[in-house]
Design an enzyme around this catalytic site. Structure first.
Site, PDB file in Angstrom:
ATOM      1  N   HIS A  66       0.833  -1.203   0.000  1.00 49.90           N
ATOM      2  CA  HIS A  66       0.000   0.000   0.000  1.00 49.90           C
ATOM      3  C   HIS A  66       0.872   1.259   0.000  1.00 49.90           C
ATOM      4  O   HIS A  66       2.036   1.243   0.410  1.00 49.90           O
ATOM      5  CB  HIS A  66      -0.938   0.017   1.210  1.00 49.90           C
ATOM      6  CG  HIS A  66      -0.232   0.027   2.529  1.00 49.90           C
ATOM      7  ND1 HIS A  66       0.371   1.150   3.054  1.00 49.90           N
ATOM      8  CD2 HIS A  66      -0.020  -0.959   3.429  1.00 49.90           C
ATOM      9  CE1 HIS A  66       0.908   0.861   4.210  1.00 49.90           C
ATOM     10  NE2 HIS A  66       0.696  -0.422   4.472  1.00 49.90           N
ATOM     11  N   LYS A 276      11.927  -5.621  10.254  1.00 46.89           N
ATOM     12  CA  LYS A 276      11.449  -6.517   9.199  1.00 46.89           C
ATOM     13  C   LYS A 276      12.223  -7.841   9.195  1.00 46.89           C
ATOM     14  O   LYS A 276      11.642  -8.904   8.931  1.00 46.89           O
ATOM     15  CB  LYS A 276      11.558  -5.837   7.827  1.00 46.89           C
ATOM     16  CG  LYS A 276      10.846  -4.499   7.738  1.00 46.89           C
ATOM     17  CD  LYS A 276       9.416  -4.581   8.234  1.00 46.89           C
ATOM     18  CE  LYS A 276       8.790  -3.205   8.393  1.00 46.89           C
ATOM     19  NZ  LYS A 276       7.484  -3.253   9.080  1.00 46.89           N
ATOM     20  N   ASP A 337       3.818  -4.412   4.113  1.00 46.78           N
ATOM     21  CA  ASP A 337       5.275  -4.574   4.147  1.00 46.78           C
ATOM     22  C   ASP A 337       5.697  -5.834   4.892  1.00 46.78           C
ATOM     23  O   ASP A 337       6.619  -6.542   4.466  1.00 46.78           O
ATOM     24  CB  ASP A 337       5.958  -3.340   4.746  1.00 46.78           C
ATOM     25  CG  ASP A 337       5.392  -2.933   6.103  1.00 46.78           C
ATOM     26  OD1 ASP A 337       4.263  -3.326   6.442  1.00 46.78           O
ATOM     27  OD2 ASP A 337       6.077  -2.194   6.833  1.00 46.78           O
TER      28      ASP A 337
END
Length: 445
Positions: A66, A276, A337
């Protein structure tokens, strides 16, 4: 004339080598928007290269994050707390904070901002321009999205941009929305035992934040900003920048950006890398298994065979050729993500020679860099190629336009670096094809 507090601050900085707000700005030397980790607006990580001579693209699979958004509710809490502490101070010792005297926090929560919509529309237009040869009235892009409003809005802005670029000849629609309360290969919400990256990001915060926190508290005596609030205040730079975008104008940096140095933004970036990597990437025991479902869907499309997966896929949808067609030339999926990080790891992209260390500065040459792999609007494109001299098909993978080396593929150099024979690519995806080698079961054990 400098006040007594100004003089004390200047003398303190003389001995401690601390920065002023004017010195903290880094935009004149470095594009700091590329140092905001997962909060960076989309930028190309490489220059798009045409397929090898004699080869043409006959299928494209796009996976896109997004676009730029407002802070989530949790992030907003820390931001508002930090700003409130600074605004409660009567006298600042550095004029860089003066803008806070009239600043009013007015950001929304989690939704797509106009800049994110703008970049999503641009991405759709680019997709049409680059791959228009694959599109016809009988073969429009097949579009799916995870159900978060910001993801759905990104998908519809993408389709609008695609349509506009075709002068409204081709008007793709959002065909499937995958509920994040059910089986969803575009969201990382199906592994209860997955854990998180808090231990690693907290360890790095304790390394890089204290000096910044001390400086902010010198500039605003009595504010008592914490290290966690310092992180939140740094994040206000990207959030306020993208939220302040005026259509038709250039993106203008927020005054919050002027409070921090290039090195401090680089440290902020590394915190995102760690988040991440240890959240859903290689550093998480149950990270990459959350990308297996999407990889198996990708393999099904590339080979035009039914999906073989027992992890995240919604089998009701994938078994139906209306909701999961296998005859399209362009597929576009919209995600988050964290899920994209899991997919990269499941595929074998961006491997690290050594695990990222949360107690030392970012190693040079690391491949896992959040701003380059999962910025707002990030996109992975998997191109299937057909070459003249053979009926054999090949695969290329691009992330933010950078061609990936595909070192895990035994045939990755047959047509040039980053081009893999389709059969060899499928064979290389053993982790996904095995359902995560037992890791999926650990999500519930």
């Amino acid at each position: 004339m400098a006040t007594l507090l100004n003089i004390i601050s200047l003398l303190t900085c003389f001995f401690l080598s601390c920065s002023t707000a004017e010195e903290a700005t880094s935009s004149s030397k470095v594009n700091i928007t590329e140092l905001w980790g997962a909060y960076s607006p989309y930028f190309d990580a490489g220059t798009y290269l045409a397929p090898p001579t004699g080869c043409r693209i006959d299928q494209v699979n796009l996976l896109q994050r997004h676009g730029a958004r407002f802070p989530t509710s949790g992030a907003a809490t820390g931001i508002i707390s930090g700003i409130s502490k600074l605004q409660n101070v009567q006298n600042y010792t550095d004029s860089g904070l003066d803008f806070l005297k009239t600043f009013a926090y007015s950001l929304g929560v989690a939704d797509l901002v106009p800049f994110g919509a703008h970049q999503s529309s641009q991405a759709g237009a680019l997709a049409f321009t680059r791959y228009s040869d694959l599109v016809s009235a009988r073969s429009l892009p097949f579009v799916r999205a995870s159900s978060s409003p910001r993801v759905v809005d990104t998908a519809t802005n993408w389709t609008a941009g695609f349509s506009a670029a075709s002068h409204h000849v081709y008007n793709p629609s959002l065909s499937v929305i995958l509920s994040e309360n059910g089986n969803d290969t575009l969201d990382n919400s199906m592994c209860p035992n997955a854990g998180d990256s808090d231990a690693q990001t907290d360890a790095w915060l304790a390394v890089f934040a204290p000096n910044i926190t001390a400086r902010l508290n010198r500039w605003a005596p009595g504010a008592n900003v914490t290290d966690t609030e310092t992180y939140s205040l740094i994040s206000m730079c990207p959030f306020h920048t993208v939220a302040s975008f005026v259509p038709g104008a250039a993106l203008t940096l927020s005054p919050f950006c002027e409070l921090f140095t290039t090195d401090e933004f680089a440290a902020f970036e590394y915190s995102m890398d760690l988040d991440k990597y240890y959240g859903t990437g290689y550093g998480a025991p149950l990270g990459r298994v959350q990308g297996v479902g999407y990889v198996n869907e990708l393999l099904a499309r590339l080979t035009q065979t039914p999906v073989n997966d027992s992890t995240q896929t919604n089998t009701t949808l994938t078994a139906n050729r209306v909701t999961f067609p296998l005859d399209r030339t362009l597929y576009a999926d919209f995600s988050h993500d964290n899920e994209m990080a899991a997919i990269y790891a499941a595929m074998g992209l961006f491997p690290q020679v050594a695990a990222l260390d949360p107690t030392h500065p970012a190693p040079r040459g690391r491949t896992w860099v959040a701003s380059r792999i999962v910025p707002f609007g990030a996109r992975m494109i998997v191109e299937r190629l057909k070459c003249e001299e053979t009926q054999t098909r090949f695969v290329r993978v691009l992330v933010n336009d950078a061609v990936q080396p595909l070192d895990f593929c035994a045939e990755a150099t047959r047509k040039g670096k980053g081009v893999c024979e389709l059969g060899a690519f499928v064979t290389s995806q053993t982790y996904a094809r095995s359902g995560g080698e037992g890791d999926w079961e650990k999500c519930f054990a």
